[in-house]
Motif scaffolding. Structure first.
Motif, PDB file in Angstrom:
ATOM      1  N   ARG A 165       0.862  -1.179   0.000  1.00 58.99           N
ATOM      2  CA  ARG A 165       0.000   0.000   0.000  1.00 58.99           C
ATOM      3  C   ARG A 165       0.891   1.220   0.000  1.00 58.99           C
ATOM      4  O   ARG A 165       1.872   1.271   0.739  1.00 58.99           O
ATOM      5  CB  ARG A 165      -0.877   0.041   1.248  1.00 58.99           C
ATOM      6  CG  ARG A 165      -2.033  -0.905   1.165  1.00 58.99           C
ATOM      7  CD  ARG A 165      -2.639  -1.135   2.523  1.00 58.99           C
ATOM      8  NE  ARG A 165      -3.606  -2.204   2.461  1.00 58.99           N
ATOM      9  CZ  ARG A 165      -4.917  -2.008   2.277  1.00 58.99           C
ATOM     10  NH1 ARG A 165      -5.399  -0.799   2.169  1.00 58.99           N
ATOM     11  NH2 ARG A 165      -5.726  -3.033   2.206  1.00 58.99           N
ATOM     12  N   LYS A 167       1.461   5.410   0.154  1.00 55.04           N
ATOM     13  CA  LYS A 167       0.910   6.648   0.703  1.00 55.04           C
ATOM     14  C   LYS A 167       1.827   7.801   0.308  1.00 55.04           C
ATOM     15  O   LYS A 167       3.010   7.797   0.665  1.00 55.04           O
ATOM     16  CB  LYS A 167       0.876   6.510   2.232  1.00 55.04           C
ATOM     17  CG  LYS A 167      -0.075   7.440   2.911  1.00 55.04           C
ATOM     18  CD  LYS A 167      -1.471   6.910   2.917  1.00 55.04           C
ATOM     19  CE  LYS A 167      -2.451   7.978   3.320  1.00 55.04           C
ATOM     20  NZ  LYS A 167      -3.821   7.610   3.043  1.00 55.04           N
TER      21      LYS A 167
ATOM     22  N   PRO B 172      -9.445   9.581  12.858  1.00 58.77           N
ATOM     23  CA  PRO B 172     -10.584   9.750  11.949  1.00 58.77           C
ATOM     24  C   PRO B 172     -11.918   9.760  12.690  1.00 58.77           C
ATOM     25  O   PRO B 172     -12.132   8.971  13.623  1.00 58.77           O
ATOM     26  CB  PRO B 172     -10.474   8.528  11.022  1.00 58.77           C
ATOM     27  CG  PRO B 172      -9.013   8.219  10.986  1.00 58.77           C
ATOM     28  CD  PRO B 172      -8.527   8.520  12.389  1.00 58.77           C
ATOM     29  N   GLY B 217      -2.261   7.037   8.085  1.00 60.17           N
ATOM     30  CA  GLY B 217      -3.693   6.774   7.984  1.00 60.17           C
ATOM     31  C   GLY B 217      -4.508   7.686   8.883  1.00 60.17           C
ATOM     32  O   GLY B 217      -5.574   8.174   8.492  1.00 60.17           O
ATOM     33  N   SER B 220      -4.513  11.248   7.380  1.00 57.15           N
ATOM     34  CA  SER B 220      -5.178  11.401   6.092  1.00 57.15           C
ATOM     35  C   SER B 220      -6.586  10.798   6.098  1.00 57.15           C
ATOM     36  O   SER B 220      -7.200  10.656   5.048  1.00 57.15           O
ATOM     37  CB  SER B 220      -4.330  10.769   4.986  1.00 57.15           C
ATOM     38  OG  SER B 220      -4.133   9.384   5.236  1.00 57.15           O
ATOM     39  N   ASN B 221      -7.075  10.455   7.291  1.00 59.91           N
ATOM     40  CA  ASN B 221      -8.456   9.989   7.417  1.00 59.91           C
ATOM     41  C   ASN B 221      -8.685   8.719   6.591  1.00 59.91           C
ATOM     42  O   ASN B 221      -9.751   8.510   6.045  1.00 59.91           O
ATOM     43  CB  ASN B 221      -9.392  11.101   6.940  1.00 59.91           C
ATOM     44  CG  ASN B 221     -10.636  11.196   7.792  1.00 59.91           C
ATOM     45  OD1 ASN B 221     -10.620  10.842   8.968  1.00 59.91           O
ATOM     46  ND2 ASN B 221     -11.714  11.654   7.202  1.00 59.91           N
ATOM     47  N   ASP B 222      -7.674   7.867   6.542  1.00 66.20           N
ATOM     48  CA  ASP B 222      -7.678   6.697   5.665  1.00 66.20           C
ATOM     49  C   ASP B 222      -7.844   5.441   6.531  1.00 66.20           C
ATOM     50  O   ASP B 222      -6.880   4.835   7.001  1.00 66.20           O
ATOM     51  CB  ASP B 222      -6.356   6.673   4.888  1.00 66.20           C
ATOM     52  CG  ASP B 222      -6.259   5.524   3.896  1.00 66.20           C
ATOM     53  OD1 ASP B 222      -7.058   4.570   3.986  1.00 66.20           O
ATOM     54  OD2 ASP B 222      -5.357   5.589   3.041  1.00 66.20           O
ATOM     55  N   ASP B 224      -8.843   2.502   5.767  1.00 63.75           N
ATOM     56  CA  ASP B 224      -8.289   1.278   5.178  1.00 63.75           C
ATOM     57  C   ASP B 224      -6.790   1.146   5.490  1.00 63.75           C
ATOM     58  O   ASP B 224      -6.302   0.051   5.748  1.00 63.75           O
ATOM     59  CB  ASP B 224      -8.492   1.266   3.659  1.00 63.75           C
ATOM     60  CG  ASP B 224      -9.950   1.007   3.289  1.00 63.75           C
ATOM     61  OD1 ASP B 224     -10.676   0.440   4.131  1.00 63.75           O
ATOM     62  OD2 ASP B 224     -10.344   1.378   2.175  1.00 63.75           O
ATOM     63  N   MET B 225      -6.077   2.259   5.428  1.00 70.14           N
ATOM     64  CA  MET B 225      -4.648   2.202   5.739  1.00 70.14           C
ATOM     65  C   MET B 225      -4.429   1.884   7.223  1.00 70.14           C
ATOM     66  O   MET B 225      -3.528   1.127   7.582  1.00 70.14           O
ATOM     67  CB  MET B 225      -3.972   3.526   5.366  1.00 70.14           C
ATOM     68  CG  MET B 225      -2.483   3.581   5.674  1.00 70.14           C
ATOM     69  SD  MET B 225      -1.493   2.246   4.897  1.00 70.14           S
ATOM     70  CE  MET B 225      -0.700   3.152   3.564  1.00 70.14           C
TER      71      MET B 225
END
Lengths: 314, 314
Positions: A165, A167, B172, B217, B220-222, B224-225
């Motif tokens: 993954r 980024k 997040p 993550g 970046s509000n990710d 999934d990460m």
């Protein structure tokens, strides 16, 4: 037998700085002032063939399986099974053994060019996996810290090997990279061989704190945090003696106000990050240290953000 | 002889989850549903004295130098040299040996309360350093991964020990922490003693990739990460056998869709992160695993963001 989407395509992939001090094998950034070009052409010969290698390195293997670009495109061909062969012409812009991700750039440019020939092109994440196969030919390990920034551009973190993954991490405005390439040769395999196989617990905690602080500093535009955490306590101490004058070059950069300075990938290239107003003086100071040792250098101040690998007209 | 700014003050400091799986000794988050309270009063007795300890643990040392809150306030007194003594009353809301940062919370509440008595109060970063001295009494090491979130609140990274820098990392929206405390006792010193003193290089790279991915993550509000990188490949495998049923509790949380699940600090408390809509079912599933082993539990679903330690009226 499906036709090719194009008969011929050329891609450029930029050089890159791997490790970035605190992110061994996982973090890298593109250096878009130099790079490799690969032209892929539809060929009647099945599989992947290499027609020519030109540029700053021409003594690379012409056998596809032994060549980073060749092996990467083989991986793509194995997955796509196109009804045609692919012939590659490689133009090296990145010196061999410079620590600037030359093998990664060739692999990336190869798959980006070859991908253009396919009726159903792969995603960038697929191309990353193919390029990793090529990189492994040169370095002997499946690391991605040069592949990912060369392909995607900018400062790039890669998590995972089997299912990587990617980024792209923002870099604070006003921060530049200073890159100094001394005219010395270091093979990545040798530079990896000097590394200890184990890490002490306290060094581990220190290094991870620096990595986390560095990434948090980038995301939050906190240059002070980047400066405070920009220190490789693990790898640099083991490798710095392989680069004549490293300590003086680093001290020169820091004396000019650099945020941090370390070894680019396996070396011998040295990089620093600095605010724009200090970047040129840091570059001059770093180059002067090599000059005083009668070692020739190339040096650049570059924006870290970049478009990454792309198709080009030739 | 300068007078005190107040005669008496009480502070609350929340519990916390240390390590957060991927950030051994550097990352923690506050658990603001329980905590310790410390009341500091001006005293004619010079130095620091402890008048009483109440609450869920009352067999802690009354000698200031041996008590986490006492030692932390001693460090503050050594730096401020006030013209009065300070007397502490400690009310423990966090069970001993739970892995919920009880020693850190007492130290933090102590310095926040005592700071209110001073004409020239210290900064939060100074209080962090004083509290670290208290934490060291309990754990035998100068780690900050519970101190910092208890003091500042939320998910907190600390870089550096001698000159610590603190970074509050955004979480997040919609992500909750699930915290399950089995009624077992684990001493931090023992849980540290089981850890290997060295780390293999490939585990190091894997763990650092996860740490970096987790932080990236969050910023970046990710989600999934965060999910992909929320795995402790280093510490959890060494400690999990100290917690009966750990593997089943973790599997239960993950089966309910948790983003990740690991040991809180040195354990035995186990925590997970989950989206709000899955958090309650994850909690129930985790608790059920302990119940099936006749182990009593307390459990909570909490917001990770919090105000941190604060003065309270009593």
């Amino acid at each position: 037998m499906s036709a090719a989407a194009a008969q011929r395509a050329t891609a450029f992939a930029p050089a890159s700085v791997g490790n970035v001090g605190v992110g061994f094998d996982i973090l890298g950034f593109s250096v878009d002032v130099l790079g490799d070009r690969v032209t892929a052409s539809v060929s009647a010969t099945p599989g992947v063939t290499i027609k020519a290698i030109r540029g700053v390195a021409d003594d690379l293997p012409l056998e596809a399986a032994q060549n980073t670009a060749g092996r990467a495109v083989q991986a793509l061909v194995e997955a796509a099974a196109p009804a045609f062969g692919i012939e590659l012409e490689i133009e090296k812009g990145i010196p061999l053994g410079s620590g600037l991700g030359g093998s990664a750039a060739s692999a990336v440019a190869g798959v980006v060019a070859a991908n253009r020939l396919l009726q159903t092109p792969f995603s960038k994440l697929d191309l990353l996996k193919f390029a990793m196969q090529g990189e492994a030919v040169a370095s002997g390990s499946l690391h991605v810290d040069n592949i990912a920034p060369s392909l995607f551009g900018g400062l790039v973190l890669t998590v995972g090997i089997d299912h990587p993954r990617v980024k792209q991490i923002p870099v604070p405005k006003g921060v530049r990279a200073v890159v100094v390439h001394p005219h010395l040769y270091l093979a990545t395999k040798e530079a990896r061989a000097v590394l200890s196989k184990t890490i002490g617990m306290s060094d581990f905690v220190w290094q991870t704190a620096n990595l986390a602080g560095f990434i948090a500093g980038c995301y939050s535009n906190d240059v002070d945090m980047i400066r405070a955490s920009f220190e490789d306590v693990l790898i640099e101490p083991q490798r710095q003696s392989m680069i004549p004058g490293f300590a003086d070059v680093k001290a020169a950069a820091m004396a000019q106000g650099a945020l941090g300075c370390s070894i680019s990938g396996a070396g011998p290239t040295i990089f620093a990050w600095a605010l724009a107003e200090q970047a040129q003086s840091a570059l001059a100071a770093m180059e002067a240290q090599f000059a005083s040792r009668q070692i020739g250098v190339d040096g650049w101040v570059v924006d870290i953000e970049s478009a990454g690998a792309r198709l080009v007209e030739i």
